[in-house]
Design an enzyme around this catalytic site. Structure first.
Site, PDB file in Angstrom:
ATOM      1  N   ASP A  27       0.880  -1.179  -0.116  1.00 48.24           N
ATOM      2  CA  ASP A  27      -0.125  -0.052  -0.201  1.00 48.24           C
ATOM      3  C   ASP A  27       0.970   1.096   0.003  1.00 48.24           C
ATOM      4  O   ASP A  27       1.785   1.344   0.891  1.00 48.24           O
ATOM      5  CB  ASP A  27      -0.869   0.215   1.286  1.00 48.24           C
ATOM      6  CG  ASP A  27      -1.888  -1.122   1.211  1.00 48.24           C
ATOM      7  OD1 ASP A  27      -2.481  -1.117   0.213  1.00 48.24           O
ATOM      8  OD2 ASP A  27      -1.903  -1.781   2.073  1.00 48.24           O
ATOM      9  N   ASP A  70     -10.080  -6.264  -0.310  1.00 47.54           N
ATOM     10  CA  ASP A  70      -8.903  -5.712   0.570  1.00 47.54           C
ATOM     11  C   ASP A  70      -9.582  -5.040   1.493  1.00 47.54           C
ATOM     12  O   ASP A  70     -10.163  -4.041   1.634  1.00 47.54           O
ATOM     13  CB  ASP A  70      -8.200  -4.482  -0.114  1.00 47.54           C
ATOM     14  CG  ASP A  70      -6.977  -4.217   0.326  1.00 47.54           C
ATOM     15  OD1 ASP A  70      -6.311  -4.757   1.500  1.00 47.54           O
ATOM     16  OD2 ASP A  70      -6.280  -3.216  -0.446  1.00 47.54           O
TER      17      ASP A  70
HETATM   18  C1  DX5 Z   1      -5.875  -0.648   3.379  1.00 50.48           C
HETATM   19  C2  DX5 Z   1      -5.214  -1.241   2.889  1.00 50.48           C
HETATM   20  C3  DX5 Z   1      -5.100  -2.689   3.050  1.00 50.48           C
HETATM   21  C4  DX5 Z   1      -4.479  -3.135   4.244  1.00 50.48           C
HETATM   22  C5  DX5 Z   1      -5.728  -4.302   4.933  1.00 50.48           C
HETATM   23  O1  DX5 Z   1      -5.524   0.717   3.200  1.00 50.48           O
HETATM   24  O2  DX5 Z   1      -5.344  -1.263   1.406  1.00 50.48           O
HETATM   25  O3  DX5 Z   1      -4.346  -3.366   2.059  1.00 50.48           O
HETATM   26  O4  DX5 Z   1      -3.288  -3.646   4.531  1.00 50.48           O
HETATM   27  O5  DX5 Z   1      -5.208  -4.618   6.267  1.00 50.48           O
HETATM   28  P1  DX5 Z   1      -6.377  -5.676   7.143  1.00 50.48           P
HETATM   29  O6  DX5 Z   1      -6.197  -6.797   6.419  1.00 50.48           O
HETATM   30  O7  DX5 Z   1      -5.379  -5.534   8.328  1.00 50.48           O
HETATM   31  O8  DX5 Z   1      -7.674  -4.956   7.071  1.00 50.48           O
HETATM   32 ZN    ZN Z   2      -4.316  -2.309  -0.128  1.00 55.61          ZN
END
Ligand code: DX5
Ligand code: ZN
Length: 226
Positions: free
Chosen positions: A37, A180
């Site tokens: 990210d 995601d």
């Molecule tokens: C949010 C990101 C995700 C994040 C998800 O901004 O796009 O990729 O890492 O994290 P989890 O799986 O902990 O919700």
């Molecule tokens: Zn992401």
């Protein structure tokens, strides 16, 4: 058409002080592609990694590296992320004034393209420009607003996955449908039953002790839920 289950670890939840080693464990545990990210402190209220993390991880990691641009004006940085070695660049559809142009410019660099859609957004831009559906490899239904790992799952995600499947089918397209945000043991059965196959997981991969086991457990759960 068959879309195999993929688990893509999101390094936002990894130990930043031990990033390459944790990314390597994610690869060894069967992570399909590594999700990175990129945040600008403007589009979302956080900063994460800069462009330099891509070549740095390329030294250690062989699986594809996916740059998820959670930034304003992604068009300004496509060239940089392509040159840095990104294997796929994902843009948030609400950051692109002319989405077809952005997708073409990613593909013109020889890089795969993906699109992310926030919880409060629909597929209007995709319906209005259906040629894009042939050109992307991944459509990410975000179950949280970009910015942080560990946020709660937005229930609207499930009908939006189903809608994404219909859209893909209507147009005979072949992109993976990803989720995601808050992808883990609690949410995977519903996510997979709704039709998503590409699971981007941060906390549920990196927050437990054993990264490799976490990935296998998520994949097995997803495959059992089909
Ligand atoms: C949010 C990101 C995700 C994040 C998800 O901004 O796009 O990729 O890492 O994290 P989890 O799986 O902990 O919700
Ligand atoms: Zn992401």
């Amino acid at each position: 058409m068959n879309f195999p289950i993929r688990v893509s670890p999101s390094i936002l939840s990894a130990d930043f002080g031990n990033l390459a080693a944790e990314a390597l464990q994610a690869e060894q545990g069967g992570g399909h592609e590594l999700h990175i990210d990129i945040m600008d402190g403007h589009y979302c209220h956080n900063f994460s990694f800069g462009i330099g993390v891509v070549p740095a991880l390329k030294k250690t990691i062989k699986i594809p590296l996916i740059a998820h641009l959670e930034i304003d004006n992604p068009d300004m940085f496509i060239d940089d992320f392509a040159r840095a070695g990104s294997d796929m660049i994902v843009v948030q559809e609400d950051t692109c004034l002319h989405l077809p142009h952005t997708i073409s410019s990613i593909r013109d660099k020889g890089v795969r393209a993906g699109i992310g859609v926030n919880p409060d957004r629909g597929y209007e831009k995709l319906r209005a420009n259906p040629e894009i559906l042939e050109e992307i490899d991944l459509l990410i239904v975000l179950a949280v607003y970009p910015g942080f790992g560990g946020q709660p799952f937005s229930p609207i995600t499930i009908p939006k996955i189903r809608e994404a499947c219909s859209l893909r089918e209507e147009h005979g397209a072949r992109f993976d449908i990803g989720v995601d945000g808050c992808v883990g043991a609690e949410t995977i059965p519903d996510i997979v039953k709704a039709g998503a196959n590409y699971l981007i997981a941060g906390s549920s991969v990196f927050n437990g002790k054993d990264i490799k086991n976490n990935i296998s457990a998520l994949r097995e759960l997803a495959e059992r839920s089909l």
